[in-house]
Scaffold this motif. Structure first.
Motif, PDB file in Angstrom:
ATOM      1  N   ARG A 231     -15.275 -22.273   3.163  1.00 44.25           N
ATOM      2  CA  ARG A 231     -14.926 -21.645   1.883  1.00 44.25           C
ATOM      3  C   ARG A 231     -13.489 -21.114   1.932  1.00 44.25           C
ATOM      4  O   ARG A 231     -12.714 -21.286   0.983  1.00 44.25           O
ATOM      5  N   VAL A 234     -11.134 -24.120   1.811  1.00 41.13           N
ATOM      6  CA  VAL A 234     -11.035 -24.677   0.460  1.00 41.13           C
ATOM      7  C   VAL A 234     -10.090 -23.831  -0.385  1.00 41.13           C
ATOM      8  O   VAL A 234      -9.231 -24.357  -1.111  1.00 41.13           O
ATOM      9  N   GLN A 235     -10.233 -22.520  -0.284  1.00 44.97           N
ATOM     10  CA  GLN A 235      -9.364 -21.636  -1.062  1.00 44.97           C
ATOM     11  C   GLN A 235      -7.901 -21.793  -0.648  1.00 44.97           C
ATOM     12  O   GLN A 235      -7.002 -21.833  -1.505  1.00 44.97           O
ATOM     13  N   ARG A 275     -11.799 -29.507  -6.412  1.00 45.57           N
ATOM     14  CA  ARG A 275     -12.954 -29.225  -7.270  1.00 45.57           C
ATOM     15  C   ARG A 275     -14.229 -29.849  -6.696  1.00 45.57           C
ATOM     16  O   ARG A 275     -15.302 -29.213  -6.696  1.00 45.57           O
ATOM     17  N   GLU A 278     -15.433 -27.858  -3.783  1.00 43.01           N
ATOM     18  CA  GLU A 278     -16.092 -26.615  -4.205  1.00 43.01           C
ATOM     19  C   GLU A 278     -17.525 -26.889  -4.666  1.00 43.01           C
ATOM     20  O   GLU A 278     -18.441 -26.098  -4.385  1.00 43.01           O
ATOM     21  N   GLU A 279     -17.722 -28.019  -5.345  1.00 41.56           N
ATOM     22  CA  GLU A 279     -19.081 -28.392  -5.773  1.00 41.56           C
ATOM     23  C   GLU A 279     -19.965 -28.689  -4.563  1.00 41.56           C
ATOM     24  O   GLU A 279     -21.133 -28.254  -4.516  1.00 41.56           O
TER      25      GLU A 279
END
Length: 414
Positions: A231, A234-235, A275, A278-279
């Motif tokens: 996470r 990803v950010q 995106r 994130e999914e």
């Protein structure tokens, strides 16, 4: 007259005693043969339970034939015993003699049959040894399988007590129940070889379930850490992806279109990949919450793959700008690096030779010409620095390939 009658009676008594002795000896021979036959039967049953080879089948056929022979001599012995009552008072001299003769012959036939049986028994040594070895594995194999099942059950119970469902492990353990039933039915129904194989299979599968169950708490902790780590990544990559557009703007402003046109889609591609990641990460969190461990692991692998893709695309734009900046300020540095690679290959090609091999010299001569052409192409108004960098990299690759070929030839004595 009385004296003569007593003499004949003493003769009858001696014959009666001899006949009785022959009967006793035949009875002992019958007992010994019967005992040996029982022992042989146990050996044959041991072999038949384990071994279905042609040799084992021949042994079984031999045993049956020998059994028929033993039945014949045993029947003759029993008939001889039944035919002569040695205890009756009116047993005369002739009857006693006939009894002694028939019982003696019966004993001899019984002895011969026992000799044949013992000879046959001794020939079974290798087959019997092999069978006994396999039988010796049976009980330990079954016990080991049952202990492994118990250990797997205990490990699964401990995992559930800790709040982890482990449904897939429970299903795998439940699938072993029919196999356990067959193990309990024993070798008499399924054969020793098949029972030992089944026991080993049950043990391996149960041990795998136990090992995975014991590792499950640690696996859950590792999964939680990876969720947090990915996470964060990803950010961070989403932020980096936003920085690609300014890089492209600078590339467009300072360099010719050939230097950046292949990077045009990077910002949109990076945004889409972020995106998607994130999914996938959200799906991984749901799978973790539902304790679908395999699904969660697969989703995290997909996120990592997407992040690698984004990282590469974003990094490519920044790396392109850096390299173009360097070469636009000082193309000579790139040229010298490339010339050094060519000269190094040329020196190796000339080492120990008056002239180089044409198949080595030709690509190096072409490499020199290519470098000169690439450098000359920079003299225009809007030089394609990216084409220049691509060409110099290709020239260095040619030099490296020639060096590798020369070393391979010399190692092979060519």
């Amino acid at each position: 007259m009385t004296t003569a009658r007593s003499w004949w009676r003493r003769g009858d008594s001696n014959l009666r005693a001899e006949a009785q002795a022959a009967k006793d000896a035949a009875g002992q021979a019958f007992y010994e043969l019967d005992t040996a036959q029982r022992e042989l039967e146990i050996s044959i049953e041991t072999i038949s339970a384990v071994d279905d080879s042609a040799e084992a089948r021949r042994a079984l056929a031999g045993f049956r034939a020998l059994g028929e022979r033993i039945d014949q001599v045993s029947g003759a012995y029993i008939a001889a015993v039944d035919a002569h009552d040695l205890d009756r008072d009116e047993l005369d001299h002739t009857a006693a003699g006939r009894a002694r003769s028939e019982l003696t012959r019966a004993k001899e036939e019984l002895d011969k049959a026992r000799t044949e049986l013992e000879r046959f028994q001794s020939g079974l040594g290798p087959l019997l040894g092999k069978a006994e070895t396999q039988l010796a594995r049976l009980a330990p194999a079954r016990e080991s399988a049952k202990q492994s099942l118990l250990a797997a059950t205990d490990a699964l119970d401990a995992v559930r007590a800790a709040g982890l469902r482990a449904d897939d492990l429970a299903a795998r353990l439940a699938a072993l129940a029919p196999e356990l039933t067959k193990l309990n039915e024993g070798a008499s129904k399924h054969g020793v070889t098949e029972t030992v194989r089944r026991a080993d299979d049950v043990r391996r599968r149960a041990e795998a379930v136990r090992a995975e169950a014991e590792r499950l708490p640690e696996r859950a902790r590792e999964l939680d850490k990876r969720l947090v780590s990915l996470r964060t990544r990803v950010q961070a990559l989403a932020t980096r992806a936003e920085g690609v557009s300014p890089v492209l703007s600078e590339l467009r402003r300072r360099f010719s279109v050939e230097c950046w046109q292949d990077l045009q889609q990077v910002p949109e591609q990076a945004a889409q990949a972020v995106r998607h990641a994130e999914e996938e990460l959200a799906e991984a969190r749901r799978a973790r919450a539902e304790q679908r461990w395999a699904d969660a692991t697969a989703k995290l692998a997909a996120v990592r793959s997407l992040m690698d893709e984004v990282d590469g695309a974003v990094g490519a734009a920044g790396d392109r700008l850096r390299r173009l900046n360097e070469v636009s300020k000082d193309p000579k540095a790139e040229v010298e690096k490339t010339r050094f690679a060519i000269r190094d290959a040329q020196r190796l090609a000339m080492q120990g030779r008056a002239t180089p091999e044409p198949r080595h010299a030709r690509p190096l001569d072409e490499a020199v010409a290519r470098l000169d052409r690439a450098l000359a192409a920079l003299e225009g108004r809007h030089p394609d620095y990216w084409a220049f960098l691509t060409e110099t990299a290709a020239v260095r690759e040619t030099a490296t390939r020639v060096v590798s070929n020369i070393r391979e030839d010399r190692a092979a004595g060519r």
